[in-house]
Design a protein around this motif. Structure first.
Motif, PDB file in Angstrom:
ATOM      1  N   LYS A   8      55.560  47.207  25.374  1.00  0.00           N
ATOM      2  CA  LYS A   8      55.530  46.664  24.015  1.00  0.00           C
ATOM      3  C   LYS A   8      54.297  47.189  23.270  1.00  0.00           C
ATOM      4  CE  LYS A   8      56.860  42.265  24.302  1.00  0.00           C
ATOM      5  NZ  LYS A   8      58.072  41.736  23.828  1.00  0.00           N
ATOM      6  N   GLN A  29      53.868  41.146  15.636  1.00  0.00           N
ATOM      7  CA  GLN A  29      52.504  41.214  16.154  1.00  0.00           C
ATOM      8  C   GLN A  29      51.653  40.032  15.726  1.00  0.00           C
ATOM      9  OE1 GLN A  29      50.373  44.799  15.164  1.00  0.00           O
ATOM     10  NE2 GLN A  29      48.448  43.799  15.639  1.00  0.00           N
ATOM     11  N   PHE A  33      45.409  45.870  21.169  1.00  0.00           N
ATOM     12  CA  PHE A  33      46.306  44.749  20.826  1.00  0.00           C
ATOM     13  C   PHE A  33      46.076  43.521  21.729  1.00  0.00           C
ATOM     14  CE2 PHE A  33      48.348  48.526  19.154  1.00  0.00           C
ATOM     15  CZ  PHE A  33      48.601  48.140  17.848  1.00  0.00           C
ATOM     16  N   ARG A  63      48.605  41.450  30.676  1.00  0.00           N
ATOM     17  CA  ARG A  63      49.899  40.780  30.790  1.00  0.00           C
ATOM     18  C   ARG A  63      50.575  41.265  32.071  1.00  0.00           C
ATOM     19  NH1 ARG A  63      55.108  41.435  27.031  1.00  0.00           N
ATOM     20  NH2 ARG A  63      55.682  39.264  26.809  1.00  0.00           N
ATOM     21  N   ARG A  68      41.775  33.868  21.023  1.00  0.00           N
ATOM     22  CA  ARG A  68      41.590  35.253  20.552  1.00  0.00           C
ATOM     23  C   ARG A  68      40.360  35.870  21.205  1.00  0.00           C
ATOM     24  NH1 ARG A  68      44.836  35.557  16.000  1.00  0.00           N
ATOM     25  NH2 ARG A  68      44.047  37.536  15.228  1.00  0.00           N
ATOM     26  N   HIS A  93      47.654  40.506  20.093  1.00  0.00           N
ATOM     27  CA  HIS A  93      49.043  40.651  19.626  1.00  0.00           C
ATOM     28  C   HIS A  93      49.741  39.291  19.777  1.00  0.00           C
ATOM     29  CE1 HIS A  93      53.288  41.644  19.826  1.00  0.00           C
ATOM     30  NE2 HIS A  93      53.026  42.834  19.328  1.00  0.00           N
ATOM     31  N   GLY A  94      50.524  38.944  18.796  1.00  0.00           N
ATOM     32  CA  GLY A  94      51.137  37.610  18.775  1.00  0.00           C
ATOM     33  C   GLY A  94      51.792  37.215  20.090  1.00  0.00           C
ATOM     34  N   VAL A  95      52.584  38.126  20.650  1.00  0.00           N
ATOM     35  CA  VAL A  95      53.311  37.817  21.883  1.00  0.00           C
ATOM     36  C   VAL A  95      52.327  37.626  23.043  1.00  0.00           C
ATOM     37  CG1 VAL A  95      55.044  38.672  23.505  1.00  0.00           C
ATOM     38  CG2 VAL A  95      55.218  39.219  21.086  1.00  0.00           C
ATOM     39  N   GLN A 132      57.639  35.819  17.181  1.00  0.00           N
ATOM     40  CA  GLN A 132      56.640  36.552  17.952  1.00  0.00           C
ATOM     41  C   GLN A 132      57.158  36.962  19.323  1.00  0.00           C
ATOM     42  OE1 GLN A 132      52.864  34.452  17.859  1.00  0.00           O
ATOM     43  NE2 GLN A 132      52.333  35.759  16.150  1.00  0.00           N
ATOM     44  N   ARG A 166      49.063  36.985  22.897  1.00  0.00           N
ATOM     45  CA  ARG A 166      48.188  35.820  22.689  1.00  0.00           C
ATOM     46  C   ARG A 166      48.934  34.532  23.039  1.00  0.00           C
ATOM     47  NH1 ARG A 166      46.854  32.047  19.241  1.00  0.00           N
ATOM     48  NH2 ARG A 166      48.783  32.460  18.108  1.00  0.00           N
ATOM     49  N   GLY A 167      50.195  34.474  22.621  1.00  0.00           N
ATOM     50  CA  GLY A 167      51.000  33.283  22.915  1.00  0.00           C
ATOM     51  C   GLY A 167      51.198  33.101  24.415  1.00  0.00           C
ATOM     52  N   ASP A 168      51.513  34.196  25.094  1.00  0.00           N
ATOM     53  CA  ASP A 168      51.707  34.124  26.558  1.00  0.00           C
ATOM     54  C   ASP A 168      50.415  33.687  27.250  1.00  0.00           C
ATOM     55  OD1 ASP A 168      54.253  34.991  26.347  1.00  0.00           O
ATOM     56  OD2 ASP A 168      53.979  36.934  27.316  1.00  0.00           O
ATOM     57  N   ASP A 185      42.393  44.744  17.448  1.00  0.00           N
ATOM     58  CA  ASP A 185      43.544  44.495  16.563  1.00  0.00           C
ATOM     59  C   ASP A 185      44.549  45.645  16.514  1.00  0.00           C
ATOM     60  OD1 ASP A 185      42.581  42.025  15.828  1.00  0.00           O
ATOM     61  OD2 ASP A 185      41.510  42.774  14.068  1.00  0.00           O
ATOM     62  N   ASN A 186      44.065  46.872  16.609  1.00  0.00           N
ATOM     63  CA  ASN A 186      44.943  48.005  16.299  1.00  0.00           C
ATOM     64  C   ASN A 186      45.185  49.018  17.402  1.00  0.00           C
ATOM     65  OD1 ASN A 186      45.244  47.297  13.395  1.00  0.00           O
ATOM     66  ND2 ASN A 186      43.032  47.630  13.440  1.00  0.00           N
ATOM     67  N   ARG A 222      47.839  32.008  25.947  1.00  0.00           N
ATOM     68  CA  ARG A 222      47.568  30.595  25.631  1.00  0.00           C
ATOM     69  C   ARG A 222      48.402  29.691  26.537  1.00  0.00           C
ATOM     70  NH1 ARG A 222      50.399  29.494  20.465  1.00  0.00           N
ATOM     71  NH2 ARG A 222      52.092  29.594  21.977  1.00  0.00           N
ATOM     72  N   THR A 239      41.362  29.328  19.480  1.00  0.00           N
ATOM     73  CA  THR A 239      42.392  30.178  18.855  1.00  0.00           C
ATOM     74  C   THR A 239      43.017  31.136  19.862  1.00  0.00           C
ATOM     75  OG1 THR A 239      40.663  31.752  18.268  1.00  0.00           O
ATOM     76  CG2 THR A 239      41.280  30.169  16.574  1.00  0.00           C
TER      77      THR A 239
END
Lengths: 217, 442
Positions: A116, B389, A175, A57, A151, A178-180, B383, A182-184, A171-172, A186, A149
């Motif tokens: 983050k 997350q 990250f 990122r 991912r 991580h939702g944020v 998110q 992955r969204g960015d 995943d852990n 995508r 997806t």
């Protein structure tokens, strides 16, 4: 998680280098003073092209790690510049947290990562073979990317045990999904695709790995 | 008077904390103080502390947190920039054998006329007898038994952490009583007319007409509250304000009455907490009609269902004139009522100190904001703005990883020209099943 070239010989922060070499050569514990924090952070950003070492990122403007900002081997922040030295959203991560105690400023153990991610990663240690500056590390070796997806997944050619441990890292610890993030990612990939379709100008300055795996330039 | 900047040098989790509360470049109100601000952030980042600091620093109101902490240290470490009638001042509170509020004119004017003018504007503001700040804490006092306390509502600061909200009803009790008395009088006249002229239909009709005309023209305070404030909110609970009251004396009036759509009165004791929260937040603003007031709301989402949360910020804004609203919230739905420059997201840095996460890249210009909660889906807000997350449970994450793996495997077979193989067919079945289970995975 792209491969990072952290060539120690090419460091611009020579004052830091002399300073840390002094402790290393005498096998002495590094002080915790932050005298060279900016030197190291900005040098890392140079190597990482301003992106998080793990998620890719974008976390630092290029203006902050321009080579012109090093004078006599020291990073100099310009208070009148448009971007101030604190205007990045990364934090320093010690890849192997156990080295933090005695070798806090060890160059090879340091990466700049998204604040983050750092806040939720705690002191979890990534697998040693996933260290992005290792000579034989390549993202293709360990990861694959699903464009539907958006991912990252472990390389499906690996055995199940390895896949499970890499999945745990994804995943852990790193990250990568991580939702944020992955969204960015995508949105960034879709935006570039749209620009290519519309023959508009675009610039790939982040998410290098996923972009190169999803788009045929 | 509005706040355009808050600085806290060093106080607990705040260190060199600095927030600009003005509209960014490119906005029609560029450089002016924000009309509304939304503090979000993890518990402990100091959202409520900031709200209560505002009430103390601006108007010396000692709220719950200020009582409990070393407020001298906090206020001496805090500087506000405020704007009054276009003039900017720096506000500091200084300890010198007592607290003193010090206003310095910003811009380093040497012109004595300008300085004099600025001082007189400030002095006349301080003399004004209006509500300058209203504070709604997260735990409103839900007691609906009103006490006769009108004094509170003419004071500079109305702090509902220390006073019953229901007492705001005092503001219209006299009007309600006057209205009821007049109605009673007209009704008595009608009875008299009927008694005296029972055979004269025209006279009776005339008397009835008088009541009708009176009702249409006379200001009915309860109907006003119902029509213009509460009924549209209460409609969410299938309730409305009871406007037909049988009142003999002022004491019978009590607090506002609510009924269902079949005209069954719902006793106050049976109101849901959501109903109380809504009435006790909206009613004071409607009755006080704030103007040039700073209004603080801590967790306004309390007990409110999501569909109501999405409407309240705009609604509260509509009840004030030229006010500055500050909200502290954990609700993504509340946050969706704000432009990105109005959101102050508080985060902890590596050293546990609080900083503001900015949403723009490069210059603070409206075009450089990465996202706008007003345009985003709820899950996106959770998110991106609230940093959640995952987009669901841990099980969902596992299933998404599974789906991604099958997608990649399928693509590999496709590249090898092996889609005809049984393995590919098997993968398609699994992808279809997972896609169905996961719903909206992309």
């Amino acid at each position: 998680m792209r491969k990072i070239d952290k060539n120690y010989d090419a460091l611009l922060s020579t004052q830091y280098k002399t300073w840390v070499n002094n402790y290393e050569s005498k096998n002495k514990k590094h002080p915790e003073s932050r005298t060279y924090y900016d030197d190291v952070a900005m040098e890392l950003y140079r190597c990482q092209l301003g992106v998080c070492a793990y998620t890719e990122r974008w976390i630092c403007p290029q203006e902050l790690y321009d080579s012109a900002l090093w004078v006599d081997g020291k990073y100099i922040s310009d208070d009148s510049a448009e971007y101030q030295r604190v205007e990045h959203s990364g934090e320093m991560d010690h890849y192997d947290p156990h080295l933090k105690k005695n070798q806090y400023w060890l160059w090879s153990n340091l990466f700049m990562i998204d604040a983050k991610i750092n806040s939720i990663k705690n002191n979890n240690q990534p697998l040693s073979y996933l260290k992005p500056d290792l000579e034989d590390y390549t993202p293709e070796k360990y990861f694959e990317y699903d464009e539907n997806t958006h991912r990252f997944i472990p390389n499906t050619d690996k055995d199940e045990t390895t896949r499970n441990e890499i999945q745990y890292m994804i995943d852990n610890v790193l990250f990568l999904n991580h939702g944020v993030i992955r969204g960015d990612r995508r949105d960034f990939i879709n935006d570039i695709k749209l620009k290519i379709r519309n023959k508009s100008k675009y610039k790939v300055d982040r998410f290098f790995t996923a972009v190169s795996w999803c788009i045929d330039f | 008077m509005k706040i355009s900047k808050i600085e806290i040098k060093d106080f607990h989790q705040f260190k060199d904390f600095n927030i600009d509360l003005t509209y960014p470049k490119g906005h029609t109100k560029e450089g002016q103080p924000l009309d509304k601000v939304c503090f979000i952030g993890q518990s402990g980042t100091g959202k409520t502390t900031l709200l209560e600091l505002i009430s103390f620093q601006m108007y010396r109101q000692i709220t719950n947190i200020i009582k409990k902490i070393d407020s001298h240290v906090l206020i001496q470490n805090s500087t506000f920039e405020i704007v009054l009638k276009g003039i900017k001042y720096k506000l500091n509170v200084i300890w010198n054998d007592g607290l003193a509020w010090n206003y310095d004119l910003i811009n380093d004017h040497n012109n004595t006329e300008i300085i004099g003018n600025a001082r007189s504007i400030l002095a006349s503001w301080h003399e004004k007898k209006i509500n300058k700040l209203i504070y709604f804490p997260s735990t409103l006092n839900y007691d609906l038994n009103i006490e006769n306390n009108k004094e509170l509502f003419i004071s500079e600061v109305i702090d509902f952490s220390q006073h019953k909200v229901a007492n705001v009803w005092n503001l219209i009790l006299d009007k309600i009583q006057k209205y009821q008395e007049e109605e009673l009088q007209i009704r008595q006249e009608i009875s008299k007319t009927v008694e005296q002229s029972s055979n004269n239909l025209e006279t009776i009709q005339k008397a009835l007409k008088k009541l009708e005309v009176w009702k249409n023209t006379e200001f009915n305070p309860i109907k006003d509250v119902a029509d213009n404030c509460l009924d549209k909110l209460l409609a969410n609970f299938k309730l409305k304000v009871k406007t037909e009251l049988d009142i003999k004396t002022k004491d019978d009036i009590g607090f506002i009455k609510v009924e269902d759509y079949n005209k069954n009165e719902i006793p106050n004791g049976l109101w849901s907490t959501g109903t109380k929260q809504l009435i006790l937040s909206a009613l004071p603003l409607y009755l006080l009609k704030p103007k040039n007031t700073i209004i603080l709301f801590d967790e306004p989402e309390r007990s409110l269902y999501p569909d109501l949360q999405r409407t309240i910020v705009d609604y509260y804004s509509s009840l004030g004139v030229d006010c500055q609203f500050f909200y502290a919230t954990h609700s993504p739905i509340i946050a969706a009522s704000f432009d990105p420059w109005e959101i102050i997201e508080l985060k902890f840095n590596e050293e546990g100190k609080v900083y503001r996460e900015v949403y723009y890249e490069g210059e603070n210009h409206i075009d450089n904001y990465k996202w706008n909660p007003k345009l985003m889906r709820w899950d996106d807000i959770l998110q991106k703005v609230f940093d959640l997350q995952d987009d669901g449970s841990l099980l969902r994450r596992e299933k998404l990883n599974e789906l991604a793996t099958y997608n990649v495997k399928y693509r590999k077979l496709e590249k090898k020209g092996e889609l005809g193989k049984a393995e590919a067919q098997e993968i398609i079945k699994k992808v279809e099943k997972l896609s169905k289970e996961l719903s909206s995975w992309n």
